[in-house]
Design an enzyme around this catalytic site. Structure first.
Site, short mmCIF file in Angstrom:
data_model
loop_
_atom_site.label_atom_id
_atom_site.label_comp_id
_atom_site.label_asym_id
_atom_site.label_seq_id
_atom_site.Cartn_x
_atom_site.Cartn_y
_atom_site.Cartn_z
N LYS A 96 51.83 26.46 41.98
CA LYS A 96 52.60 26.95 43.05
C LYS A 96 53.89 26.19 43.17
O LYS A 96 54.89 26.61 43.57
CB LYS A 96 51.86 27.16 44.19
CG LYS A 96 51.00 28.20 44.03
CD LYS A 96 49.99 28.57 45.41
CE LYS A 96 49.16 29.59 45.43
NZ LYS A 96 48.40 29.71 46.71
N LYS B 98 49.40 38.94 35.87
CA LYS B 98 48.32 39.54 37.02
C LYS B 98 49.23 40.11 37.89
O LYS B 98 50.55 40.05 38.42
CB LYS B 98 47.81 38.26 37.59
CG LYS B 98 46.77 38.66 38.48
CD LYS B 98 45.96 37.34 38.99
CE LYS B 98 44.84 37.82 40.04
NZ LYS B 98 44.07 36.54 40.50
N LYS C 26 51.31 40.29 44.74
CA LYS C 26 51.91 40.62 45.93
C LYS C 26 53.53 40.28 45.74
O LYS C 26 54.63 40.54 46.41
CB LYS C 26 51.38 39.79 47.29
CG LYS C 26 50.10 40.43 47.35
CD LYS C 26 49.63 39.37 48.57
CE LYS C 26 48.14 39.39 48.79
NZ LYS C 26 47.93 38.61 50.09
#
Length: 344
Positions: free
Chosen positions: A120, A203, A206
């Site tokens: 991240k 994947k 969102k």
């Protein structure tokens, strides 16, 4: 002398999801549907983890809206506030308090090994928030504030659950008391991983800028059908067996979605559809997806029209959660040596 906890719950589940972006098919198949099933066998605590969400910047008004939408998604998918405890994380102060205590128990070396932080933060590691770095300690606090015994985990959360176990072990060892359980994972069944409709190697997410890459739980029947019809495929027909899905990520993803929605194996799906072109298969998949997801979308829409109803559910859930966490935190404060056994 070690003192054992005689009242430790035997089968208590904790799980949650961040209220960032739109909840989608991957959340449903990878988590929510399983949460509903767990309600039959476990005491379940389900949380909208809004404190985790703010480890990266969130627009405040949007965060409020998405917190309600996440709660609506839980309920629409079948989480029953009468059977389970449902609340948003920031309403129960025990999460933040226990996370700080765990910040003082966990070791920097443990957190340095967390691959999700590396993923991240990326190249901007030095500019990432401290909250993002200690995110796994807050996750441990989420679970252990209720002495949860089981956590449903996917592949991307296994490392964090191991850290939770390490923190519990170290806390118990440091203070010579078996305060916290060593949490056991509930492994998601194979086939729950859902990939992007635009790229079968990524994947479903969102954060993908393309809305066409995912089936949102807010999508109506027409939009669900359109997205499946336009999903990326390759030029070959569907294979006759599952071995033929190797090196065909888009075909594998669509067959996997069909299998998960229909509660079948990929082999069963291909026994019915193997050798067909994608067009008729996509039509059948669209019909199945609409049958499963449109009722969820409709119920979410109904709930979102009445935010007060959602807030009332979250308020009641927070009261129940706080009542469970209160004696745990009183015990933790006493064990650690923090003056005053009660919080005010």
């Amino acid at each position: 002398m070690n003192e054992r906890q005689p009242t430790l719950p035997r089968n208590r589940v904790f799980s949650g999801a961040q209220p960032t972006g739109s909840m989608h098919l991957g959340n449903y198949l990878g988590a929510f549907r399983n949460w509903v099933r767990l309600q039959e066998d476990y005491e379940c605590i389900y949380c909208v983890v809004d404190l985790h969400a703010i480890t990266v910047w969130q627009e405040p008004a949007v965060l409020i809206q998405q917190t309600r939408e996440a709660a609506a998604a839980y309920i629409a998918c079948g989480v029953d506030p009468q059977k389970s405890i449902l609340f948003n994380q920031s309403r129960v102060a025990a999460h933040a308090e226990l996370a700080w205590i765990f910040n003082c128990v966990a070791r920097i070396g443990w957190l340095n090994r967390m691959t999700q932080f590396k993923d991240k933060a990326g190249k901007n590691r030095e500019k990432a928030s401290v909250g993002l770095y200690v995110y796994p300690d807050l996750m441990a606090a989420d679970i252990l504030a209720y002495k949860a015994t089981h956590v449903p985990v996917g592949e991307d959360q296994k490392q964090h659950l191991e850290l939770t176990r390490d923190i519990a072990l170290k806390f118990n060892n440091d203070f010579g008391r078996e305060v916290f359980p060593i949490v056991e994972p509930i492994i998601q069944k194979e086939g729950a991983r859902v990939m992007s409709l635009r790229d079968g190697a990524k994947k479903m997410s969102k954060s993908d800028p393309s809305d066409a890459s995912r089936l949102n739980l807010t999508d109506d029947a027409d939009r669900i059908a359109l997205k499946i019809r336009k999903a990326k495929t390759d030029p070959l027909p569907l294979p006759e067996d599952a071995a033929g899905l190797a090196d065909r990520p888009e075909a594998s993803n669509l067959v996997g979605i069909y299998a998960a929605l229909a509660d079948l194996s990929q082999a069963d799906v291909l026994a019915r559809h193997g050798g067909k072109e994608f067009a008729p298969f996509k039509k059948d998949l669209a019909d199945l997806a609409v049958a499963r997801l449109a009722p969820i979308s409709n119920e979410m829409s109904r709930l979102m029209r009445d935010p007060a109803e959602i807030d009332a559910v979250l308020d009641k859930g927070a009261e129940k959660a706080a009542a469970l966490a209160r004696p745990v935190m009183e015990e933790v404060r006493a064990v650690v040596g923090l003056l005053g056994a009660r919080s005010f």
